[in-house]
Write an enzyme that holds these catalytic residues in place. Sequence first.
Site, short mmCIF file in Angstrom:
data_model
loop_
_atom_site.label_atom_id
_atom_site.label_comp_id
_atom_site.label_asym_id
_atom_site.label_seq_id
_atom_site.Cartn_x
_atom_site.Cartn_y
_atom_site.Cartn_z
N PRO A 13 0.98 -1.55 -0.24
CA PRO A 13 0.07 -0.13 -0.04
C PRO A 13 0.61 1.73 -0.24
O PRO A 13 1.40 1.49 0.54
CB PRO A 13 -0.98 0.12 1.41
CG PRO A 13 -0.26 -1.54 2.18
CD PRO A 13 0.76 -2.13 1.44
N MET A 14 0.89 2.02 -1.02
CA MET A 14 1.17 3.75 -1.08
C MET A 14 0.22 4.69 -1.16
O MET A 14 -0.02 4.47 -2.54
CB MET A 14 2.36 3.49 -1.94
CG MET A 14 3.62 2.36 -1.75
SD MET A 14 4.66 1.78 -3.10
CE MET A 14 4.32 0.98 -4.07
N GLN A 66 -6.56 -1.12 2.27
CA GLN A 66 -5.66 -0.76 3.76
C GLN A 66 -6.69 0.46 4.24
O GLN A 66 -7.39 0.95 3.55
CB GLN A 66 -4.60 -0.43 3.78
CG GLN A 66 -3.88 -0.37 5.03
CD GLN A 66 -2.97 0.03 4.72
OE1 GLN A 66 -2.62 0.83 4.78
NE2 GLN A 66 -1.41 -0.81 5.14
N CYS A 96 2.28 3.14 10.36
CA CYS A 96 2.49 4.33 9.78
C CYS A 96 3.10 5.36 10.83
O CYS A 96 2.64 5.67 11.64
CB CYS A 96 1.61 4.91 8.14
SG CYS A 96 1.92 6.81 7.90
N LYS A 134 -0.93 -4.58 8.82
CA LYS A 134 1.28 -4.36 8.18
C LYS A 134 1.13 -3.45 9.43
O LYS A 134 1.11 -2.84 10.34
CB LYS A 134 0.89 -3.83 6.81
CG LYS A 134 1.47 -3.91 6.54
CD LYS A 134 1.87 -2.64 4.94
CE LYS A 134 3.18 -2.15 4.62
NZ LYS A 134 3.53 -1.14 5.10
N HIS A 166 7.00 -4.39 7.92
CA HIS A 166 7.76 -4.42 6.92
C HIS A 166 8.58 -4.23 8.20
O HIS A 166 8.87 -3.97 9.27
CB HIS A 166 7.33 -2.67 7.17
CG HIS A 166 8.41 -1.59 6.17
ND1 HIS A 166 7.59 -0.02 6.89
CD2 HIS A 166 9.44 -1.51 6.61
CE1 HIS A 166 9.13 -0.24 5.81
NE2 HIS A 166 9.74 -0.32 5.36
N ASN A 206 8.34 -7.16 4.13
CA ASN A 206 8.25 -5.95 3.53
C ASN A 206 10.04 -5.44 3.69
O ASN A 206 9.96 -5.68 4.87
CB ASN A 206 7.70 -5.47 3.98
CG ASN A 206 7.12 -4.40 2.63
OD1 ASN A 206 6.76 -2.95 3.73
ND2 ASN A 206 7.43 -3.36 1.67
N ARG A 229 8.49 0.36 -3.10
CA ARG A 229 9.22 1.57 -3.98
C ARG A 229 9.15 0.94 -5.37
O ARG A 229 9.49 1.79 -6.52
CB ARG A 229 9.89 2.09 -3.12
CG ARG A 229 9.62 3.41 -2.65
CD ARG A 229 10.64 3.64 -1.47
NE ARG A 229 10.80 2.12 -0.19
CZ ARG A 229 11.84 2.48 0.86
NH1 ARG A 229 12.23 3.90 1.37
NH2 ARG A 229 11.78 1.32 1.27
C1 LIG Z 1 4.70 6.99 -1.32
C2 LIG Z 1 4.88 6.07 -0.29
C3 LIG Z 1 3.43 5.37 0.23
C4 LIG Z 1 3.24 4.72 1.24
N1 LIG Z 1 1.51 4.85 1.92
C5 LIG Z 1 2.05 3.56 2.66
C6 LIG Z 1 0.11 3.48 3.19
O1 LIG Z 1 -0.62 3.95 2.80
N2 LIG Z 1 0.20 2.80 4.07
C7 LIG Z 1 1.41 1.33 4.44
O2 LIG Z 1 1.06 0.25 5.14
N3 LIG Z 1 2.40 1.70 4.04
C8 LIG Z 1 2.75 2.95 2.95
N4 LIG Z 1 4.01 2.68 2.95
C9 LIG Z 1 5.01 1.92 3.18
C10 LIG Z 1 4.96 0.75 2.23
O3 LIG Z 1 4.11 0.24 2.00
C11 LIG Z 1 6.80 -0.42 2.63
O4 LIG Z 1 6.05 -0.96 3.31
C12 LIG Z 1 7.41 0.78 2.68
O5 LIG Z 1 8.10 1.79 1.37
C13 LIG Z 1 8.51 -0.54 2.20
O6 LIG Z 1 8.61 -0.82 1.55
P1 LIG Z 1 9.92 -0.58 -0.06
O7 LIG Z 1 11.13 -1.04 0.77
O8 LIG Z 1 9.38 -2.28 -0.80
O9 LIG Z 1 9.48 0.49 -0.50
C14 LIG Z 1 4.11 4.26 1.62
C15 LIG Z 1 5.95 4.03 1.21
C16 LIG Z 1 5.57 4.61 0.02
C17 LIG Z 1 6.80 4.85 -0.68
#
Ligand SMILES: Cc1cc2nc3c(=O)[nH]c(=O)nc-3n(C[C@H](O)[C@H](O)[C@H](O)COP(=O)(O)O)c2cc1C
Length: 324
Positions: A13-14, A66, A96, A134, A166, A206, A229
């Site tokens: 989720p992002m 989410q 978060c 999460k 994470h 994650n 990402r």
């Molecule tokens: C721009 C952005 C927005 C994010 N928004 C959320 C979100 O809404 N909910 C959430 O659980 N994590 C959010 N995350 C965290 C990601 O879900 C993930 O846990 C984190 O980027 C680590 O994974 P990665 O290293 O593969 O990017 C966000 C990450 C990014 C980069």
Amino acid sequence: MKREISRKFCVAPMMGYTTPYARKLYRILSNNSFLFSEMIATKSLIYSKSRENIIDNDFNNPVALQVGGSEVDDLTKASQIAVDYNYDEINLNVGCPSKAVQKGSFGACLMKDKLLVRNCIEALQNDKIEATLKCRLGLGKELNYEFFEEFIDEISKTGIKIIYVHARNAILNGISPQANRTIPPLSYDYVKKIKNKFPKITFILNGGINNLERAESLLKEFDGVMVGRLIKNNPFILKDVDRKIFKEKGRLVDETIIYNYFEYIKPKLNFESIFRLLSPLLHIFFSVPHSKIYKSKINEYMKDQKINLIEDLLIKFVSEKNLT
Ligand SMILES: Cc1cc2nc3c(=O)[nH]c(=O)nc-3n(C[C@H](O)[C@H](O)[C@H](O)COP(=O)(O)O)c2cc1C
């Protein structure tokens, strides 16, 4: 009845990125990846007049909704909404670290109160869809396995089946959400250890997985991986997931992907901003070198809502840079 679904490869989720539009593009690129919405505050989910635009699913299953929140009545309502919109799962965000989210009493700060998180998960549970979590490994600068195990132990009492981790702490003060995705060190070992301790729970790893080969090799040791990402920066990575991770024939990928996506977004221009509609595709310009000319052209066309010209330009860009 809950559906049997693989969560071997999940797109994280992002916020601001995994919109209904991005999920459509991701689904065009991969049949099997498990998708997530962005985090949506329960109050927005329940009361927003534009709910339809925020959480539209459009059969992009398998997919999770989410939510962020900690009021049990709201969470129960949110879970019913997820059922109504044909989601496969409702997921609680306990990872978060942003200040705004802390103010609303949700996100990573909930890790301080494992009993409350347990109540929240119970409020989300029903017999139609999976209720999942999460979370991070813990809070603050120091890693502490015991804290993590005690937290998971309390949550396990809900009968939860799936937890996305994470694999780093969240630092609630002094650093930004962005820095919270790089500064606290990763510990995949904690996830391995917790998986052995709670074998009935599926733990999805994650954090920091930055190519598909790494994802493939981690899948030898973990139940599933979640990638954020990497996909945000270049969604076209997803075109290899069905073949590499699920050992299925990959998608025949060419400019028809762009064509199909534009067919989907064009009718939405009447009620949605062109930026939000194009956003899932625009990020590829940041990760591909020498794309400045394309970027400025696209900006110019966006201002004038020249969607057909943007489509042609993207098709040219994608084939020129060999992205497919
Ligand atoms: C721009 C952005 C927005 C994010 N928004 C959320 C979100 O809404 N909910 C959430 O659980 N994590 C959010 N995350 C965290 C990601 O879900 C993930 O846990 C984190 O980027 C680590 O994974 P990665 O290293 O593969 O990017 C966000 C990450 C990014 C980069």
